[in-house]
Design a protein around this motif. Structure first.
Motif, PDB file in Angstrom:
ATOM      1  N   ASN A  33     -12.346  13.345 -26.760  1.00 52.24           N
ATOM      2  CA  ASN A  33     -12.517  12.181 -27.340  1.00 52.24           C
ATOM      3  C   ASN A  33     -12.019  10.823 -26.522  1.00 52.24           C
ATOM      4  OD1 ASN A  33     -13.778  12.946 -29.600  1.00 52.24           O
ATOM      5  ND2 ASN A  33     -11.881  13.867 -30.372  1.00 52.24           N
ATOM      6  N   GLY A  34     -12.190  10.881 -25.201  1.00 49.38           N
ATOM      7  CA  GLY A  34     -11.879   9.744 -24.413  1.00 49.38           C
ATOM      8  C   GLY A  34     -10.445   9.887 -23.633  1.00 49.38           C
ATOM      9  N   ARG A  35      -9.655  11.021 -23.831  1.00 51.28           N
ATOM     10  CA  ARG A  35      -8.136  10.842 -23.538  1.00 51.28           C
ATOM     11  C   ARG A  35      -7.865  12.287 -23.044  1.00 51.28           C
ATOM     12  NH1 ARG A  35      -3.013  10.479 -26.982  1.00 51.28           N
ATOM     13  NH2 ARG A  35      -2.505  11.959 -25.412  1.00 51.28           N
ATOM     14  N   TRP A  36      -6.876  12.641 -22.281  1.00 50.97           N
ATOM     15  CA  TRP A  36      -6.415  13.720 -21.837  1.00 50.97           C
ATOM     16  C   TRP A  36      -5.568  14.389 -23.116  1.00 50.97           C
ATOM     17  CZ3 TRP A  36      -8.755  16.332 -18.474  1.00 50.97           C
ATOM     18  CH2 TRP A  36      -9.355  15.676 -17.338  1.00 50.97           C
ATOM     19  N   ARG A  37      -5.600  15.599 -23.417  1.00 51.56           N
ATOM     20  CA  ARG A  37      -4.936  16.106 -24.465  1.00 51.56           C
ATOM     21  C   ARG A  37      -4.304  17.731 -24.114  1.00 51.56           C
ATOM     22  NH1 ARG A  37      -3.583  13.002 -29.021  1.00 51.56           N
ATOM     23  NH2 ARG A  37      -5.300  11.958 -29.711  1.00 51.56           N
ATOM     24  N   LEU A  38      -3.269  17.906 -24.691  1.00 50.43           N
ATOM     25  CA  LEU A  38      -2.795  19.595 -24.473  1.00 50.43           C
ATOM     26  C   LEU A  38      -3.671  20.638 -24.808  1.00 50.43           C
ATOM     27  CD1 LEU A  38      -0.137  20.364 -23.163  1.00 50.43           C
ATOM     28  CD2 LEU A  38       0.796  21.047 -25.642  1.00 50.43           C
ATOM     29  N   ALA A  51      -4.443  18.527  -9.788  1.00 47.67           N
ATOM     30  CA  ALA A  51      -3.588  17.745 -10.245  1.00 47.67           C
ATOM     31  C   ALA A  51      -3.690  16.286  -9.458  1.00 47.67           C
ATOM     32  CB  ALA A  51      -1.965  18.338  -9.887  1.00 47.67           C
ATOM     33  N   SER A  52      -4.226  16.428  -8.291  1.00 47.58           N
ATOM     34  CA  SER A  52      -4.238  15.040  -7.628  1.00 47.58           C
ATOM     35  C   SER A  52      -5.293  14.317  -8.159  1.00 47.58           C
ATOM     36  CB  SER A  52      -4.762  15.293  -6.189  1.00 47.58           C
ATOM     37  OG  SER A  52      -5.953  16.001  -5.814  1.00 47.58           O
ATOM     38  N   ALA A  53      -6.229  14.667  -9.109  1.00 45.79           N
ATOM     39  CA  ALA A  53      -7.183  13.670  -9.991  1.00 45.79           C
ATOM     40  C   ALA A  53      -6.686  13.292 -10.919  1.00 45.79           C
ATOM     41  CB  ALA A  53      -8.352  14.723 -10.080  1.00 45.79           C
ATOM     42  N   ALA A  54      -5.407  13.252 -11.432  1.00 45.56           N
ATOM     43  CA  ALA A  54      -4.889  12.929 -12.671  1.00 45.56           C
ATOM     44  C   ALA A  54      -4.790  11.280 -12.541  1.00 45.56           C
ATOM     45  CB  ALA A  54      -3.507  13.425 -12.971  1.00 45.56           C
ATOM     46  N   GLY A  55      -5.126  10.684 -13.375  1.00 46.10           N
ATOM     47  CA  GLY A  55      -4.931   9.112 -13.350  1.00 46.10           C
ATOM     48  C   GLY A  55      -4.429   8.664 -14.743  1.00 46.10           C
ATOM     49  N   ASN A  56      -5.249   7.732 -15.381  1.00 50.66           N
ATOM     50  CA  ASN A  56      -4.760   6.961 -16.611  1.00 50.66           C
ATOM     51  C   ASN A  56      -5.053   8.209 -17.925  1.00 50.66           C
ATOM     52  OD1 ASN A  56      -4.059   4.605 -15.878  1.00 50.66           O
ATOM     53  ND2 ASN A  56      -6.399   3.994 -15.381  1.00 50.66           N
ATOM     54  N   LEU A  57      -4.165   7.923 -18.619  1.00 47.17           N
ATOM     55  CA  LEU A  57      -4.297   9.050 -20.100  1.00 47.17           C
ATOM     56  C   LEU A  57      -5.526   8.826 -20.520  1.00 47.17           C
ATOM     57  CD1 LEU A  57      -3.199  10.725 -22.103  1.00 47.17           C
ATOM     58  CD2 LEU A  57      -2.497   8.499 -23.317  1.00 47.17           C
ATOM     59  N   PHE A  58      -6.082   7.445 -20.766  1.00 44.79           N
ATOM     60  CA  PHE A  58      -7.245   7.148 -21.318  1.00 44.79           C
ATOM     61  C   PHE A  58      -8.593   7.116 -20.433  1.00 44.79           C
ATOM     62  CE2 PHE A  58      -4.488   5.992 -24.606  1.00 44.79           C
ATOM     63  CZ  PHE A  58      -5.111   6.168 -25.571  1.00 44.79           C
ATOM     64  N   LEU A  59      -9.515   7.963 -20.484  1.00 48.93           N
ATOM     65  CA  LEU A  59     -10.704   8.087 -19.475  1.00 48.93           C
ATOM     66  C   LEU A  59     -11.539   6.750 -19.055  1.00 48.93           C
ATOM     67  CD1 LEU A  59     -11.062  11.813 -20.114  1.00 48.93           C
ATOM     68  CD2 LEU A  59     -10.321  10.811 -17.977  1.00 48.93           C
ATOM     69  N   GLY A  60     -11.746   6.043 -20.062  1.00 47.13           N
ATOM     70  CA  GLY A  60     -12.421   4.692 -20.111  1.00 47.13           C
ATOM     71  C   GLY A  60     -13.923   4.956 -19.565  1.00 47.13           C
ATOM     72  N   THR A  61     -14.551   4.531 -18.633  1.00 47.77           N
ATOM     73  CA  THR A  61     -15.912   4.629 -18.557  1.00 47.77           C
ATOM     74  C   THR A  61     -16.497   6.113 -18.143  1.00 47.77           C
ATOM     75  OG1 THR A  61     -15.767   4.122 -16.205  1.00 47.77           O
ATOM     76  CG2 THR A  61     -16.212   2.347 -17.580  1.00 47.77           C
ATOM     77  N   THR A  62     -15.500   7.096 -17.765  1.00 50.61           N
ATOM     78  CA  THR A  62     -15.942   8.240 -17.508  1.00 50.61           C
ATOM     79  C   THR A  62     -15.633   9.327 -18.612  1.00 50.61           C
ATOM     80  OG1 THR A  62     -13.741   8.884 -16.562  1.00 50.61           O
ATOM     81  CG2 THR A  62     -15.186   7.880 -15.176  1.00 50.61           C
ATOM     82  N   ALA A  63     -15.228   8.679 -19.787  1.00 51.08           N
ATOM     83  CA  ALA A  63     -14.816   9.580 -21.027  1.00 51.08           C
ATOM     84  C   ALA A  63     -15.944  10.466 -21.481  1.00 51.08           C
ATOM     85  CB  ALA A  63     -14.481   8.630 -22.191  1.00 51.08           C
ATOM     86  N   GLN A  64     -17.169  10.088 -21.630  1.00 48.93           N
ATOM     87  CA  GLN A  64     -18.426  10.991 -21.930  1.00 48.93           C
ATOM     88  C   GLN A  64     -18.646  12.084 -21.008  1.00 48.93           C
ATOM     89  OE1 GLN A  64     -21.853   8.971 -23.297  1.00 48.93           O
ATOM     90  NE2 GLN A  64     -22.836  10.804 -23.764  1.00 48.93           N
TER      91      GLN A  64
END
Length: 392
Positions: A385-390, A259-272
């Motif tokens: 696809n570049g973001r966090w989902r349930l 949980a401490s690693a949670a950040g932005n909803l969209f992963l940006g440059t780390t998405a892939q």
């Protein structure tokens, strides 16, 4: 004296007597003084990304509360200071806030060392404090931290949720990258205990500092043992760097984020690099995936939408700051104090028994437990696809 004059005098006396009685024994004059809440945040230095998130969330939540009419004619006034991600600077801020009799309570950001270092001062000055950092030592043992409360995911809860997911996915061996601080050590201890019960072996452990901008050496060392998965118990910035380093080194195992690693909803440059990674966090992070079947879920969805509309994206930790401000506002209104001079002891007493179905999830504070986020608040998310989902 004529009857008319006599009657008039009697009426005047009666009205005057009633007025005096009301002033002496009636309802007190409404307190319209501002509710002053201080915030010690990491607005520069290593903790700036999440510190800025907390500042945004506090400002948005204060604006919402001030316009809601729920504060009985009062308004929240924030006093924010930058601690520069430095525990010494943070302690100076806390000393100043505590010495200001107008301050009702203090909110501290995500710096574990800052919050732990301020515990003694907070209790000495008897000013209520809600910390957004996750270290257990901030709020425990509760009897020795009467004025200190915490609102962040707890290490044992996060570790247990990770262990369940790892076992469900038939992971048998892992490498762990943890932050090089007390919370990282606390997390490792909780994680090892949870993994042992799940019959999962920790092959190796690496550490990373909050200021590190290259973690490739640590990741390379971890994947030499060919683990089935890497568990990343770090800040979001280092977790993203670790994901990139792992994929660059051709690691084809799974990635699991604490949980401490949670950040932005969209992963940006780390998405892939993070595709299909698992994160244990609160449901609010992905509330747009959830049908709002209860008032609490509807409130979380509204917060998600308001924050996104204001700032152009969503950061998972924002809800903790908003809930902290809500808890303090409720406690101030439920405690009795002189106008312009908050009753800190009363605020503390209310906080210690607060219950809130908050934006982050269910929150329960008791005299024996000053860390309020319930285990039920945590759920499993997956990067798609570049973001966090349930998940599921």
């Amino acid at each position: 004296m004529s009857p008319i004059r006599s009657a008039t005098a009697a009426l005047t006396s009666a009205v005057l007597a009633t007025t005096l009685t009301a002033c002496q024994f009636g309802a007190e004059e409404q307190d319209t003084s501002p509710i002053i809440v201080a915030a010690d945040l990491e607005l520069s230095g290593a903790g700036a990304p999440v510190g800025e998130t907390y500042q945004r969330a506090l400002e948005l939540k204060a604006q919402q509360l001030n316009s809601s009419g729920a504060l009985n004619g009062r308004r929240i006034e924030l006093r924010v200071r930058d601690n520069r991600s430095d525990a010494s600077e943070s302690l100076r801020n806390v000393n100043d806030f505590g010495a200001d009799a107008q301050v009702s309570a203090i909110i501290m950001g995500g710096c574990n060392e800052c919050a732990v270092g301020a515990v003694g001062t907070i209790d000495d000055q008897r000013v209520p404090m809600v910390a957004l950092a996750p270290a257990d030592a901030i709020a425990s043992p509760a009897m020795e931290r009467r004025y200190v409360f915490k609102l962040a995911p707890n290490a044992p809860d996060s570790a247990e949720a990770l262990a369940i997911e790892l076992r469900r996915n038939q992971i048998r061996e892992v490498g762990v990258l943890r932050s090089e601080d007390d919370f990282g050590l606390e997390g490792l201890t909780a994680l090892q205990a949870a993994l042992e019960k799940a019959d999962i072996e920790v092959l190796s452990v690496g550490t990373v500092r909050a200021t590190d901008t290259d973690v490739s050496n640590q990741v390379t060392s971890l994947i030499k043992d060919k683990p089935d998965a890497l568990v990343l118990w770090t800040r979001a910035e280092q977790a993203g760097l670790a994901a990139l380093a792992a994929r660059k080194a051709d690691f084809d195992g799974s990635l699991y984020f604490d949980a401490s690693a949670a950040g932005n909803l969209f992963l940006g440059t780390t998405a892939q690099a993070s595709e299909n990674a698992t994160l244990v966090f609160t449901q609010t992070m992905v509330i747009d995936d959830v049908i709002a079947t209860t008032p609490a879920k509807a409130a979380r969805r509204q917060w998600f939408q308001d924050y996104t509309a204001r700032f152009g994206g969503y950061h998972g930790s924002s809800s903790f700051a908003a809930d902290a401000l809500q808890l303090i506002a409720d406690a101030v209104l439920r405690s009795e104090g002189e106008p312009g001079k908050p009753n800190r002891e009363g605020i503390r007493n209310v906080l210690e028994t607060s219950q809130l179905d908050g934006l982050s999830g269910p929150i329960r504070l008791t005299p024996d437990n000053h860390s309020g986020l319930m285990p039920q608040a945590l759920t499993t998310l997956v990067a798609r696809n570049g973001r966090w989902r349930l998940a599921g």
